[in-house]
Design a protein around this motif. Structure first.
Motif, PDB file in Angstrom:
ATOM      1  N   ILE A   2     -13.475  58.197  58.223  1.00  0.00           N
ATOM      2  CA  ILE A   2     -12.850  56.921  58.553  1.00  0.00           C
ATOM      3  C   ILE A   2     -13.648  56.309  59.689  1.00  0.00           C
ATOM      4  CG2 ILE A   2     -10.802  55.808  59.508  1.00  0.00           C
ATOM      5  CD1 ILE A   2      -9.138  58.043  58.212  1.00  0.00           C
ATOM      6  N   GLU A   3     -14.141  55.103  59.499  1.00  0.00           N
ATOM      7  CA  GLU A   3     -14.837  54.380  60.566  1.00  0.00           C
ATOM      8  C   GLU A   3     -14.138  53.059  60.776  1.00  0.00           C
ATOM      9  OE1 GLU A   3     -18.880  54.442  61.515  1.00  0.00           O
ATOM     10  OE2 GLU A   3     -19.366  55.752  59.833  1.00  0.00           O
ATOM     11  N   TYR A   4     -14.078  52.668  62.028  1.00  0.00           N
ATOM     12  CA  TYR A   4     -13.411  51.422  62.396  1.00  0.00           C
ATOM     13  C   TYR A   4     -14.154  50.842  63.575  1.00  0.00           C
ATOM     14  CZ  TYR A   4      -9.904  48.309  64.346  1.00  0.00           C
ATOM     15  OH  TYR A   4      -9.256  47.229  64.865  1.00  0.00           O
ATOM     16  N   GLU A   5     -14.443  49.555  63.512  1.00  0.00           N
ATOM     17  CA  GLU A   5     -15.105  48.880  64.626  1.00  0.00           C
ATOM     18  C   GLU A   5     -14.510  47.499  64.788  1.00  0.00           C
ATOM     19  OE1 GLU A   5     -19.558  47.960  66.332  1.00  0.00           O
ATOM     20  OE2 GLU A   5     -19.323  49.125  64.515  1.00  0.00           O
ATOM     21  N   ARG A   6     -14.351  47.115  66.024  1.00  0.00           N
ATOM     22  CA  ARG A   6     -13.866  45.761  66.308  1.00  0.00           C
ATOM     23  C   ARG A   6     -14.291  45.363  67.718  1.00  0.00           C
ATOM     24  NH1 ARG A   6      -8.066  44.484  68.558  1.00  0.00           N
ATOM     25  NH2 ARG A   6      -9.294  42.693  68.906  1.00  0.00           N
ATOM     26  N   SER A   7     -14.276  44.075  67.963  1.00  0.00           N
ATOM     27  CA  SER A   7     -14.592  43.567  69.296  1.00  0.00           C
ATOM     28  C   SER A   7     -13.290  43.294  70.035  1.00  0.00           C
ATOM     29  CB  SER A   7     -15.420  42.284  69.190  1.00  0.00           C
ATOM     30  OG  SER A   7     -14.692  41.289  68.509  1.00  0.00           O
ATOM     31  N   TYR A   8     -13.409  43.090  71.333  1.00  0.00           N
ATOM     32  CA  TYR A   8     -12.251  42.721  72.148  1.00  0.00           C
ATOM     33  C   TYR A   8     -12.702  41.738  73.220  1.00  0.00           C
ATOM     34  CZ  TYR A   8     -14.212  46.561  74.952  1.00  0.00           C
ATOM     35  OH  TYR A   8     -15.054  47.393  75.646  1.00  0.00           O
ATOM     36  N   ASP A   9     -11.737  40.970  73.731  1.00  0.00           N
ATOM     37  CA  ASP A   9     -12.041  39.936  74.717  1.00  0.00           C
ATOM     38  C   ASP A   9     -11.769  40.365  76.155  1.00  0.00           C
ATOM     39  OD1 ASP A   9     -12.858  38.110  72.754  1.00  0.00           O
ATOM     40  OD2 ASP A   9     -10.787  37.481  72.401  1.00  0.00           O
ATOM     41  N   GLN A  10     -11.053  41.470  76.345  1.00  0.00           N
ATOM     42  CA  GLN A  10     -10.756  41.951  77.687  1.00  0.00           C
ATOM     43  C   GLN A  10     -12.024  42.524  78.326  1.00  0.00           C
ATOM     44  OE1 GLN A  10      -9.208  43.122  74.907  1.00  0.00           O
ATOM     45  NE2 GLN A  10      -7.017  43.095  75.157  1.00  0.00           N
ATOM     46  N   THR A  11     -11.910  42.831  79.592  1.00  0.00           N
ATOM     47  CA  THR A  11     -13.002  43.571  80.229  1.00  0.00           C
ATOM     48  C   THR A  11     -13.041  44.967  79.635  1.00  0.00           C
ATOM     49  OG1 THR A  11     -11.613  44.476  81.990  1.00  0.00           O
ATOM     50  CG2 THR A  11     -12.653  42.315  82.420  1.00  0.00           C
ATOM     51  N   ASP A  12     -14.167  45.637  79.778  1.00  0.00           N
ATOM     52  CA  ASP A  12     -14.257  47.016  79.289  1.00  0.00           C
ATOM     53  C   ASP A  12     -13.224  47.899  79.974  1.00  0.00           C
ATOM     54  OD1 ASP A  12     -16.334  46.352  77.578  1.00  0.00           O
ATOM     55  OD2 ASP A  12     -17.897  47.113  78.915  1.00  0.00           O
ATOM     56  N   GLU A  13     -12.989  47.663  81.259  1.00  0.00           N
ATOM     57  CA  GLU A  13     -12.024  48.475  82.004  1.00  0.00           C
ATOM     58  C   GLU A  13     -10.616  48.310  81.450  1.00  0.00           C
ATOM     59  OE1 GLU A  13     -14.290  46.387  83.474  1.00  0.00           O
ATOM     60  OE2 GLU A  13     -15.654  47.983  84.127  1.00  0.00           O
ATOM     61  N   GLU A  14     -10.227  47.063  81.130  1.00  0.00           N
ATOM     62  CA  GLU A  14      -8.888  46.846  80.594  1.00  0.00           C
ATOM     63  C   GLU A  14      -8.768  47.422  79.187  1.00  0.00           C
ATOM     64  OE1 GLU A  14      -5.655  43.451  79.319  1.00  0.00           O
ATOM     65  OE2 GLU A  14      -7.224  42.870  80.744  1.00  0.00           O
ATOM     66  N   ALA A  15      -9.794  47.244  78.363  1.00  0.00           N
ATOM     67  CA  ALA A  15      -9.761  47.809  77.009  1.00  0.00           C
ATOM     68  C   ALA A  15      -9.654  49.328  77.079  1.00  0.00           C
ATOM     69  CB  ALA A  15     -11.011  47.395  76.235  1.00  0.00           C
ATOM     70  N   LEU A  16     -10.388  49.934  77.996  1.00  0.00           N
ATOM     71  CA  LEU A  16     -10.323  51.387  78.166  1.00  0.00           C
ATOM     72  C   LEU A  16      -8.921  51.814  78.586  1.00  0.00           C
ATOM     73  CD1 LEU A  16     -11.729  54.124  78.200  1.00  0.00           C
ATOM     74  CD2 LEU A  16     -12.454  53.625  80.540  1.00  0.00           C
ATOM     75  N   GLU A  17      -8.327  51.097  79.524  1.00  0.00           N
ATOM     76  CA  GLU A  17      -6.967  51.426  79.955  1.00  0.00           C
ATOM     77  C   GLU A  17      -5.985  51.313  78.796  1.00  0.00           C
ATOM     78  OE1 GLU A  17      -3.621  50.152  83.303  1.00  0.00           O
ATOM     79  OE2 GLU A  17      -5.461  48.971  83.137  1.00  0.00           O
ATOM     80  N   ARG A  18      -6.117  50.272  77.996  1.00  0.00           N
ATOM     81  CA  ARG A  18      -5.223  50.072  76.854  1.00  0.00           C
ATOM     82  C   ARG A  18      -5.374  51.205  75.835  1.00  0.00           C
ATOM     83  NH1 ARG A  18      -3.019  45.132  75.731  1.00  0.00           N
ATOM     84  NH2 ARG A  18      -3.133  43.638  77.429  1.00  0.00           N
ATOM     85  N   LEU A  19      -6.600  51.596  75.559  1.00  0.00           N
ATOM     86  CA  LEU A  19      -6.801  52.645  74.564  1.00  0.00           C
ATOM     87  C   LEU A  19      -6.451  54.028  75.107  1.00  0.00           C
ATOM     88  CD1 LEU A  19      -9.829  51.347  72.538  1.00  0.00           C
ATOM     89  CD2 LEU A  19      -7.400  51.194  72.052  1.00  0.00           C
ATOM     90  N   LYS A  20      -6.538  54.204  76.411  1.00  0.00           N
ATOM     91  CA  LYS A  20      -6.030  55.451  76.994  1.00  0.00           C
ATOM     92  C   LYS A  20      -4.509  55.514  76.851  1.00  0.00           C
ATOM     93  CE  LYS A  20      -9.664  56.870  80.144  1.00  0.00           C
ATOM     94  NZ  LYS A  20     -10.024  57.202  81.525  1.00  0.00           N
ATOM     95  N   LEU A  21      -3.846  54.369  76.945  1.00  0.00           N
ATOM     96  CA  LEU A  21      -2.394  54.336  76.719  1.00  0.00           C
ATOM     97  C   LEU A  21      -2.075  54.654  75.261  1.00  0.00           C
ATOM     98  CD1 LEU A  21      -1.400  51.276  78.915  1.00  0.00           C
ATOM     99  CD2 LEU A  21      -0.750  53.666  79.277  1.00  0.00           C
ATOM    100  N   LEU A  22      -2.895  54.179  74.336  1.00  0.00           N
ATOM    101  CA  LEU A  22      -2.702  54.526  72.934  1.00  0.00           C
ATOM    102  C   LEU A  22      -2.882  56.031  72.738  1.00  0.00           C
ATOM    103  CD1 LEU A  22      -2.272  53.953  69.948  1.00  0.00           C
ATOM    104  CD2 LEU A  22      -4.684  53.246  69.812  1.00  0.00           C
ATOM    105  N   ALA A  23      -3.884  56.601  73.375  1.00  0.00           N
ATOM    106  CA  ALA A  23      -4.091  58.049  73.287  1.00  0.00           C
ATOM    107  C   ALA A  23      -2.897  58.805  73.873  1.00  0.00           C
ATOM    108  CB  ALA A  23      -5.376  58.439  74.007  1.00  0.00           C
ATOM    109  N   ASP A  24      -2.341  58.308  74.969  1.00  0.00           N
ATOM    110  CA  ASP A  24      -1.145  58.928  75.557  1.00  0.00           C
ATOM    111  C   ASP A  24       0.044  58.842  74.598  1.00  0.00           C
ATOM    112  OD1 ASP A  24      -2.622  59.492  77.824  1.00  0.00           O
ATOM    113  OD2 ASP A  24      -1.742  57.875  79.028  1.00  0.00           O
ATOM    114  N   TYR A  25       0.163  57.696  73.925  1.00  0.00           N
ATOM    115  CA  TYR A  25       1.227  57.520  72.934  1.00  0.00           C
ATOM    116  C   TYR A  25       1.074  58.546  71.815  1.00  0.00           C
ATOM    117  CZ  TYR A  25       3.659  55.477  68.934  1.00  0.00           C
ATOM    118  OH  TYR A  25       4.457  55.289  67.833  1.00  0.00           O
ATOM    119  N   TRP A  26      -0.145  58.659  71.288  1.00  0.00           N
ATOM    120  CA  TRP A  26      -0.391  59.626  70.216  1.00  0.00           C
ATOM    121  C   TRP A  26      -0.158  61.051  70.693  1.00  0.00           C
ATOM    122  CZ3 TRP A  26      -5.362  56.866  68.193  1.00  0.00           C
ATOM    123  CH2 TRP A  26      -5.007  55.931  67.228  1.00  0.00           C
ATOM    124  N   SER A  27      -0.523  61.334  71.925  1.00  0.00           N
ATOM    125  CA  SER A  27      -0.297  62.667  72.474  1.00  0.00           C
ATOM    126  C   SER A  27       1.192  62.991  72.515  1.00  0.00           C
ATOM    127  CB  SER A  27      -0.908  62.768  73.873  1.00  0.00           C
ATOM    128  OG  SER A  27      -0.661  64.031  74.427  1.00  0.00           O
TER     129      SER A  27
END
Length: 105
Positions: A2-27
């Motif tokens: 499975i491969e997935y790619e997309r762009s985002y408009d936030q800063t890299d720091e905010e995108a990283l924080e958001r995806l770390k929250l997604l990882a926490d949710y999955w955890s």
């Protein structure tokens, strides 16, 4: 694979924080946690009997996810689920606080 790619408009720091929250949710939901090295997360676990392993890279305005989850995960909608969750967590309409509140405690 499975491969997935997309762009985002936030800063890299905010995108990283958001995806770390997604990882926490999955955890919290599925009982596995990624290991992080800067903007790269590595996953290795089992969800609903399906084993998966992969990486997510965040940076320079792009998210790129690669997961080896096999045929069953694809048939069960794995790609759609991952893209839907990543899109949701990167959506600027969802505040960091609201994303944090989703994590089961």
């Amino acid at each position: 694979m499975i491969e997935y790619e997309r762009s985002y408009d936030q800063t890299d720091e905010e995108a990283l924080e958001r995806l770390k929250l997604l990882a926490d949710y999955w955890s919290a939901k599925w009982g596995f946690a990624p290991t992080w090295d800067g903007g790269t997360a590595r996953f290795d676990g089992r969800v609903v009997g399906v084993r998966f392993r992969g990486t997510v890279e965040i940076g320079r305005g792009r998210v790129h996810a690669r997961m080896n989850a096999g045929f069953l995960a694809e048939k069960l909608g794995g790609r759609a689920y991952v893209s839907r969750k990543v899109d949701d967590y990167l959506d600027p309409a969802n505040s960091i606080a609201s994303l944090r509140a989703r994590i089961e405690r």
